[in-house]
Scaffold this motif. Structure first.
Motif, short mmCIF file in Angstrom:
data_model
loop_
_atom_site.label_atom_id
_atom_site.label_comp_id
_atom_site.label_asym_id
_atom_site.label_seq_id
_atom_site.Cartn_x
_atom_site.Cartn_y
_atom_site.Cartn_z
N MET A 253 9.86 8.46 4.39
CA MET A 253 9.02 7.66 3.23
C MET A 253 7.95 6.75 3.96
SD MET A 253 11.29 7.14 -0.38
CE MET A 253 9.59 6.71 -1.16
N MET A 254 8.11 7.38 5.56
CA MET A 254 6.63 6.27 6.04
C MET A 254 5.99 6.79 6.57
SD MET A 254 6.56 3.21 6.17
CE MET A 254 8.50 2.61 5.53
N ALA A 255 4.50 7.02 6.31
CA ALA A 255 3.32 7.63 7.65
C ALA A 255 3.33 6.49 8.47
CB ALA A 255 1.77 7.29 7.12
N ARG A 256 3.33 8.19 9.86
CA ARG A 256 3.17 7.92 11.19
C ARG A 256 2.18 7.24 11.65
NH1 ARG A 256 4.40 9.67 16.67
NH2 ARG A 256 4.00 11.69 15.22
N GLU A 257 1.03 6.16 12.15
CA GLU A 257 -0.40 6.32 12.63
C GLU A 257 -0.06 7.03 13.82
OE1 GLU A 257 -3.40 2.66 14.29
OE2 GLU A 257 -1.96 2.57 12.59
N MET B 84 4.34 7.77 0.04
CA MET B 84 4.45 6.93 1.62
C MET B 84 4.17 5.59 1.56
SD MET B 84 1.17 9.39 3.70
CE MET B 84 0.47 7.99 2.93
N TYR B 85 4.69 5.30 1.83
CA TYR B 85 4.25 3.93 2.24
C TYR B 85 3.78 4.29 3.71
CZ TYR B 85 6.98 2.98 -1.65
OH TYR B 85 7.50 2.84 -2.88
N PHE B 86 3.27 2.61 4.66
CA PHE B 86 2.56 3.04 5.61
C PHE B 86 3.18 1.46 6.15
CE2 PHE B 86 -0.74 4.38 3.11
CZ PHE B 86 -1.47 4.74 3.44
N PRO B 87 3.67 2.06 7.90
CA PRO B 87 3.90 1.02 8.91
C PRO B 87 3.61 -0.47 8.76
CG PRO B 87 2.71 3.12 10.10
CD PRO B 87 2.67 3.28 8.61
N ASP B 88 4.34 -1.00 9.59
CA ASP B 88 3.67 -2.71 9.48
C ASP B 88 3.35 -3.53 8.15
OD1 ASP B 88 5.00 -2.34 12.12
OD2 ASP B 88 2.31 -0.69 12.96
N GLU C 273 4.44 -6.80 5.56
CA GLU C 273 5.08 -7.17 5.04
C GLU C 273 5.20 -7.22 3.93
OE1 GLU C 273 6.07 -9.60 6.79
OE2 GLU C 273 5.30 -9.09 8.98
N LEU C 274 4.20 -6.19 3.02
CA LEU C 274 4.59 -6.51 1.51
C LEU C 274 6.17 -5.33 1.80
CD1 LEU C 274 1.90 -6.47 -0.18
CD2 LEU C 274 3.70 -8.51 -0.06
N ASN C 275 6.29 -4.07 2.35
CA ASN C 275 7.64 -3.12 2.42
C ASN C 275 8.49 -3.93 2.48
OD1 ASN C 275 5.89 -1.12 2.64
ND2 ASN C 275 5.63 -1.09 4.75
N LYS C 276 8.52 -4.99 3.32
CA LYS C 276 10.19 -5.64 3.30
C LYS C 276 10.98 -5.90 1.80
CE LYS C 276 9.13 -7.10 8.17
NZ LYS C 276 9.20 -8.07 8.71
N LYS C 277 10.08 -6.23 0.76
CA LYS C 277 10.61 -6.83 -0.02
C LYS C 277 9.65 -6.13 -1.01
CE LYS C 277 8.44 -11.77 1.29
NZ LYS C 277 7.60 -12.52 1.40
N ASP C 278 9.37 -5.21 -1.35
CA ASP C 278 9.20 -4.06 -2.65
C ASP C 278 10.40 -3.17 -3.40
OD1 ASP C 278 7.41 -1.86 -3.88
OD2 ASP C 278 8.41 -0.51 -3.36
N LEU C 279 10.50 -3.37 -4.21
CA LEU C 279 12.01 -3.60 -5.31
C LEU C 279 11.73 -2.18 -5.14
CD1 LEU C 279 11.24 -6.37 -8.04
CD2 LEU C 279 12.27 -6.44 -6.15
N PRO D 224 0.76 -1.52 -0.28
CA PRO D 224 -0.05 0.00 0.33
C PRO D 224 1.00 0.81 -0.52
CG PRO D 224 -0.70 -1.74 1.40
CD PRO D 224 0.71 -2.08 1.45
N HIS D 225 0.21 2.06 -0.76
CA HIS D 225 1.12 3.62 -0.67
C HIS D 225 0.16 4.50 -1.77
CE1 HIS D 225 2.00 1.08 -4.94
NE2 HIS D 225 2.20 2.73 -4.88
#
Length: 219
Positions: free
Chosen positions: A194-198, A169-173, A175-181, A151-152
């Motif tokens: 680049m990460m939003a914060r809840e 902009m990305y979202f924390p926590d 799982e797909l963040n770790k593998k995103d190219l 999600p972005h």
């Protein structure tokens, strides 16, 4: 006469030492904020104009139903690298709907398009550099092969006198963040920027904070 605490005196002494060694210009550069990292625009920037591009992407003017999915609010500030608010900054925002589908003719994703999702907004910061928009948590979607994009939200940010910024902009926590190219090519510090914060929840709305730092154009 106003007293200054010993801790403040020590702090001022340290800053004075830095200033004497580096010079005031160098000290300012040393204390400058890192500009928000750039990222590719991607293939799905809107190509068909639409009347409704306001700050609420969950409701299209004239439509009865709201967009499906988890509704969220994203708010934050735009500043320069010295922390000064940048007023009247233009934010051009677009994203996939909750199903991972873009409102774009070349999106080949077979997921159903949410006809009630606005998908695109153009807003401005206020005199304090603040902005806020309501949207949905974007869905993940296949990019190519086995690569699934997390999600972005895409943003283009413009203000005369500053370098234009295209980013995501990305979202924390997630799982797909770790593998995103794309995200994985960034340093840990860049990823954090680049990460939003809840920051909380208001009823069924999840509230996120996302701040942007623009770099000044040098004359």
């Amino acid at each position: 006469m106003k007293k200054i605490s010993r801790r403040k005196v020590i702090g001022l002494g340290v800053l004075g030492s830095f200033a004497s060694v580096l010079g005031s210009g160098s000290l300012a550069k040393a204390l400058a904020l890192m500009p928000t990292p750039e990222e590719t625009e991607g293939p799905f920037y809107p190509v068909k104009n639409q009347k409704d591009k306001d700050e609420d992407l969950t409701q299209i003017n004239g439509y009865v139903d709201d967009a499906s999915g988890q509704h969220i609010v994203v708010g934050g500030h735009v500043t320069d690298i010295y922390g000064n608010a940048v007023e009247n900054t233009l934010l051009d925002i677009w994203q996939a709907d909750a199903n991972g589908r873009y409102r774009h003719p070349r999106d080949s994703n077979k997921a159903k398009l949410d006809q009630n999702f606005q998908g695109w907004a153009i807003i401005q910061t206020d005199e304090k550099g603040s902005f806020r928009f309501k949207t949905v948590m974007p869905g993940a979607y296949p990019a190519s092969g086995t690569w699934i994009r997390p999600p972005h939200i895409h943003l283009k940010i413009f203000k005369p006198g500053y370098f234009p910024l295209t980013t995501q902009m990305y979202f924390p926590d997630q799982e797909l963040n770790k593998k995103d190219l794309l995200l994985s090519q960034k340093s840990i510090i860049e990823q954090s920027a680049m990460m939003a914060r809840e920051i909380g929840q208001q009823g069924n709305l999840i509230i996120y904070e996302y701040n942007v730092v623009l770099d000044l154009l040098r004359k």
